[in-house]
Design a protein around this motif. Structure first.
Motif, PDB file in Angstrom:
ATOM      1  N   SER A  33       0.833  -1.201   0.000  1.00 45.08           N
ATOM      2  CA  SER A  33       0.000   0.000   0.000  1.00 45.08           C
ATOM      3  C   SER A  33       0.871   1.255   0.000  1.00 45.08           C
ATOM      4  O   SER A  33       0.568   2.240  -0.689  1.00 45.08           O
ATOM      5  CB  SER A  33      -0.910  -0.008   1.227  1.00 45.08           C
ATOM      6  N   LEU A  34       1.965   1.230   0.761  1.00 42.34           N
ATOM      7  CA  LEU A  34       2.892   2.359   0.789  1.00 42.34           C
ATOM      8  C   LEU A  34       3.481   2.594  -0.591  1.00 42.34           C
ATOM      9  O   LEU A  34       3.511   3.733  -1.089  1.00 42.34           O
ATOM     10  CB  LEU A  34       4.002   2.087   1.811  1.00 42.34           C
ATOM     11  N   PHE A  35       3.937   1.515  -1.233  1.00 42.57           N
ATOM     12  CA  PHE A  35       4.500   1.668  -2.570  1.00 42.57           C
ATOM     13  C   PHE A  35       3.451   2.173  -3.558  1.00 42.57           C
ATOM     14  O   PHE A  35       3.713   3.066  -4.365  1.00 42.57           O
ATOM     15  CB  PHE A  35       5.081   0.345  -3.066  1.00 42.57           C
ATOM     16  N   SER A  36       2.250   1.585  -3.502  1.00 39.97           N
ATOM     17  CA  SER A  36       1.194   1.986  -4.429  1.00 39.97           C
ATOM     18  C   SER A  36       0.841   3.461  -4.272  1.00 39.97           C
ATOM     19  O   SER A  36       0.663   4.178  -5.262  1.00 39.97           O
ATOM     20  CB  SER A  36      -0.039   1.115  -4.203  1.00 39.97           C
ATOM     21  N   THR A  37       0.751   3.916  -3.021  1.00 40.96           N
ATOM     22  CA  THR A  37       0.417   5.326  -2.774  1.00 40.96           C
ATOM     23  C   THR A  37       1.482   6.246  -3.348  1.00 40.96           C
ATOM     24  O   THR A  37       1.185   7.231  -4.043  1.00 40.96           O
ATOM     25  CB  THR A  37       0.260   5.577  -1.266  1.00 40.96           C
ATOM     26  N   LEU A  38       2.755   5.936  -3.074  1.00 41.82           N
ATOM     27  CA  LEU A  38       3.852   6.773  -3.568  1.00 41.82           C
ATOM     28  C   LEU A  38       3.956   6.705  -5.092  1.00 41.82           C
ATOM     29  O   LEU A  38       4.141   7.731  -5.757  1.00 41.82           O
ATOM     30  CB  LEU A  38       5.167   6.339  -2.935  1.00 41.82           C
ATOM     31  N   ALA A  39       3.822   5.498  -5.649  1.00 40.35           N
ATOM     32  CA  ALA A  39       3.974   5.334  -7.093  1.00 40.35           C
ATOM     33  C   ALA A  39       2.851   6.032  -7.857  1.00 40.35           C
ATOM     34  O   ALA A  39       3.099   6.702  -8.869  1.00 40.35           O
ATOM     35  CB  ALA A  39       4.010   3.848  -7.444  1.00 40.35           C
ATOM     36  N   ASN A  40       1.618   5.884  -7.386  1.00 42.57           N
ATOM     37  CA  ASN A  40       0.495   6.524  -8.077  1.00 42.57           C
ATOM     38  C   ASN A  40       0.541   8.040  -7.931  1.00 42.57           C
ATOM     39  O   ASN A  40       0.152   8.771  -8.843  1.00 42.57           O
ATOM     40  CB  ASN A  40      -0.820   5.979  -7.536  1.00 42.57           C
ATOM     41  N   THR A  41       1.020   8.525  -6.785  1.00 43.92           N
ATOM     42  CA  THR A  41       1.201   9.962  -6.617  1.00 43.92           C
ATOM     43  C   THR A  41       2.254  10.478  -7.592  1.00 43.92           C
ATOM     44  O   THR A  41       2.073  11.505  -8.258  1.00 43.92           O
ATOM     45  CB  THR A  41       1.625  10.296  -5.179  1.00 43.92           C
ATOM     46  N   GLY A  42       3.365   9.734  -7.705  1.00 45.10           N
ATOM     47  CA  GLY A  42       4.407  10.123  -8.646  1.00 45.10           C
ATOM     48  C   GLY A  42       3.924  10.098 -10.079  1.00 45.10           C
ATOM     49  O   GLY A  42       4.218  11.002 -10.868  1.00 45.10           O
ATOM     50  N   GLU A  43       3.141   9.078 -10.433  1.00 46.35           N
ATOM     51  CA  GLU A  43       2.635   8.987 -11.797  1.00 46.35           C
ATOM     52  C   GLU A  43       1.676  10.130 -12.108  1.00 46.35           C
ATOM     53  O   GLU A  43       1.655  10.657 -13.223  1.00 46.35           O
ATOM     54  CB  GLU A  43       1.952   7.641 -12.001  1.00 46.35           C
ATOM     55  N   ALA A  44       0.871  10.515 -11.114  1.00 43.61           N
ATOM     56  CA  ALA A  44      -0.049  11.635 -11.328  1.00 43.61           C
ATOM     57  C   ALA A  44       0.710  12.949 -11.518  1.00 43.61           C
ATOM     58  O   ALA A  44       0.303  13.816 -12.296  1.00 43.61           O
ATOM     59  CB  ALA A  44      -0.999  11.751 -10.145  1.00 43.61           C
ATOM     60  N   MET A  45       1.818  13.103 -10.797  1.00 40.92           N
ATOM     61  CA  MET A  45       2.622  14.322 -10.907  1.00 40.92           C
ATOM     62  C   MET A  45       3.483  14.338 -12.162  1.00 40.92           C
ATOM     63  O   MET A  45       4.009  15.393 -12.547  1.00 40.92           O
ATOM     64  CB  MET A  45       3.520  14.452  -9.668  1.00 40.92           C
ATOM     65  N   SER A  46       3.643  13.182 -12.803  1.00 48.36           N
ATOM     66  CA  SER A  46       4.562  13.092 -13.935  1.00 48.36           C
ATOM     67  C   SER A  46       4.119  13.956 -15.109  1.00 48.36           C
ATOM     68  O   SER A  46       4.949  14.439 -15.875  1.00 48.36           O
ATOM     69  CB  SER A  46       4.704  11.637 -14.385  1.00 48.36           C
ATOM     70  N   GLY A  47       2.790  14.138 -15.267  1.00 50.07           N
ATOM     71  CA  GLY A  47       2.309  14.972 -16.362  1.00 50.07           C
ATOM     72  C   GLY A  47       2.797  16.410 -16.238  1.00 50.07           C
ATOM     73  O   GLY A  47       3.228  17.017 -17.226  1.00 50.07           O
ATOM     74  N   ALA A  48       2.735  16.952 -15.013  1.00 46.51           N
ATOM     75  CA  ALA A  48       3.228  18.307 -14.793  1.00 46.51           C
ATOM     76  C   ALA A  48       4.728  18.384 -15.026  1.00 46.51           C
ATOM     77  O   ALA A  48       5.243  19.361 -15.592  1.00 46.51           O
ATOM     78  CB  ALA A  48       2.892  18.752 -13.363  1.00 46.51           C
ATOM     79  N   PHE A  49       5.447  17.333 -14.618  1.00 49.61           N
ATOM     80  CA  PHE A  49       6.892  17.312 -14.839  1.00 49.61           C
ATOM     81  C   PHE A  49       7.211  17.299 -16.330  1.00 49.61           C
ATOM     82  O   PHE A  49       8.116  18.000 -16.797  1.00 49.61           O
ATOM     83  CB  PHE A  49       7.500  16.088 -14.152  1.00 49.61           C
ATOM     84  N   ALA A  50       6.452  16.506 -17.105  1.00 46.00           N
ATOM     85  CA  ALA A  50       6.670  16.443 -18.550  1.00 46.00           C
ATOM     86  C   ALA A  50       6.423  17.800 -19.198  1.00 46.00           C
ATOM     87  O   ALA A  50       7.172  18.230 -20.081  1.00 46.00           O
ATOM     88  CB  ALA A  50       5.757  15.383 -19.167  1.00 46.00           C
TER      89      ALA A  50
END
Length: 410
Positions: free
Chosen positions: A357-374
């Protein structure tokens, strides 16, 4: 892998249901996307709002799914999640059939499906070690990743094919609802009724289920994970890599291919080759890999970053581009198999759900933020350069993670 599936019959039954469920998920995602575009009239802002609300449950409820799976029988949680998703899918089917669905309804349905996914996934990952022998765990994770990639590849294709025969996309979702029902039946058969002290039995103190207790469990596990070097590196550094990789896969690579003058069909083929490469890589990794340590995981991340950095050089022709995408997907599958195996081996039955759950929360948060980073990266550099920069960053993160995991306390 196939020898493992023949020996581990209960896991094979569970995986069969999961495969059907993943195909149904692919159909659901296809219908959801075209429905969002239709309801919003292809308005980018409105479509983005729907997907933003769809992401919210990962942040708010992500920590709860793992804590629940470590307190309650995982069998019961998975069956509940599948039956609830079947019900929501049938509701969506009815709304689409009567053409009475708006942006708000889409957002609510998307949030509900995401919330149930945060319950199902940690319970599913946590149940695997109790269904297979230790020596079969890597092959089991490889098979699970193969099923996920096959579902993502076959589901949209099936949905698109059925759309030609069915005038209303809502009717297609009946297939998705049926797959959830079959998955629930497979779970019921594969995992026996939990007995006291069994691997699927509730942890001590499971009777007091409150939001405060669940978040306290998650916070306590987070603190413990920060103190365990290998576990922290596996989860934290992988989530950081996903922050950068998500931007490349979802935004930058299609944009680069478009800028290089490739037709839209080549972009579609490139995405398909990424998925097929992931299937091939998962099959190979489950059978060939013997080292599932944190150091090995970071090595695979470095290889992935290196291949990503070289991908713009493959854009000289469509054939070379597709070959590069296939290879990138195959290397990524090694990461996807080694990562869950590593987390499972560094966890106990009392905290494996919370760690996933910890990994999923961090990974999905990172993936959601990736669009802004791109978007930010595309302002300062050409798209092809941006992809190479991201590849170099992933190599650096993998190198730092490998160096940190190699340090031992004296």
């Amino acid at each position: 892998m196939f020898a493992m599936l023949r020996k581990e019959r209960r896991f094979s039954v569970l995986l069969t249901g999961h495969l059907l469920s993943q195909v149904g998920d692919g159909v659901h995602e296809f219908v959801f996307i075209i429905t969002v575009l239709h309801v919003t009239h292809a308005n980018v802002a409105a479509s983005g709002a729907v997907y933003f609300f769809r992401f919210i449950p990962y942040v708010l409820l992500g920590p709860l799914g793992g804590a629940l799976s470590d307190r309650w029988p995982r069998r019961s949680l998975m069956i509940f999640a599948d039956l609830a998703r079947m019900t929501i899918t049938l509701v969506l089917c009815g709304l689409l059939s009567t053409r009475s669905l708006g942006v708000g309804g889409l957002a609510v349905i998307g949030m509900a499906m995401t919330a149930l996914r945060t319950v199902f996934q940690p319970a599913f990952q946590g149940a695997i070690p109790s269904l297979v022998r230790t020596e079969h765990l890597p092959a089991a994770n490889g098979a699970t990743q193969t099923v996920a990639e096959l579902g993502g590849f076959l589901g949209p294709a099936l949905g698109g094919t059925l759309l030609y025969a069915v005038t209303n996309p809502g009717y297609i979702l009946v297939i998705d609802a049926a797959t959830y029902l079959v998955s629930a039946l497979c779970i019921r058969y594969a995992i026996g009724t939990p007995s006291r002290g069994g691997s699927d039995a509730p942890a001590p103190g499971a009777g007091s289920i409150t939001l405060r207790a669940l978040y306290r469990d998650f916070a306590s596990n987070l603190k413990a994970a920060l103190g365990r070097r290998d576990l922290f590196v596996s989860i934290g550094y992988s989530a950081l890599c996903i922050l950068f990789v998500g931007a490349a896969l979802r935004v930058l690579i299609p944009t680069m291919l478009k800028a290089e003058g490739f037709v839209d069909s080549v972009i579609g083929y490139a995405m398909s080759l990424l998925a097929l490469g992931a299937v091939a890589g998962a099959l190979l990794c489950g059978n060939l890999s013997r080292d599932f340590s944190t150091a090995s995981l970071m090595t695979y991340w470095r290889c992935y970053g290196f291949m990503l950095a070289l991908l713009p050089l493959c854009a000289v022709s469509a054939v070379v581009t597709l070959a590069g995408c296939f290879l990138l997907g195959a290397i990524g599958a090694f990461v996807d198999v080694v990562l869950p195996t590593n987390i499972q081996r560094l966890s106990t039955q009392e905290n494996v759900g919370k760690n996933f759950s910890l990994f999923s929360t961090l990974a999905n948060t990172g993936e959601a933020m990736s669009g802004a980073f791109a978007g930010a990266l595309s302002v300062v550099a050409p798209v092809s350069i941006g992809i190479s920069v991201i590849g170099v960053i992933v190599v650096a993160v993998g190198y730092l993670g490998g160096a940190r995991s190699a340090v031992r306390h004296g």
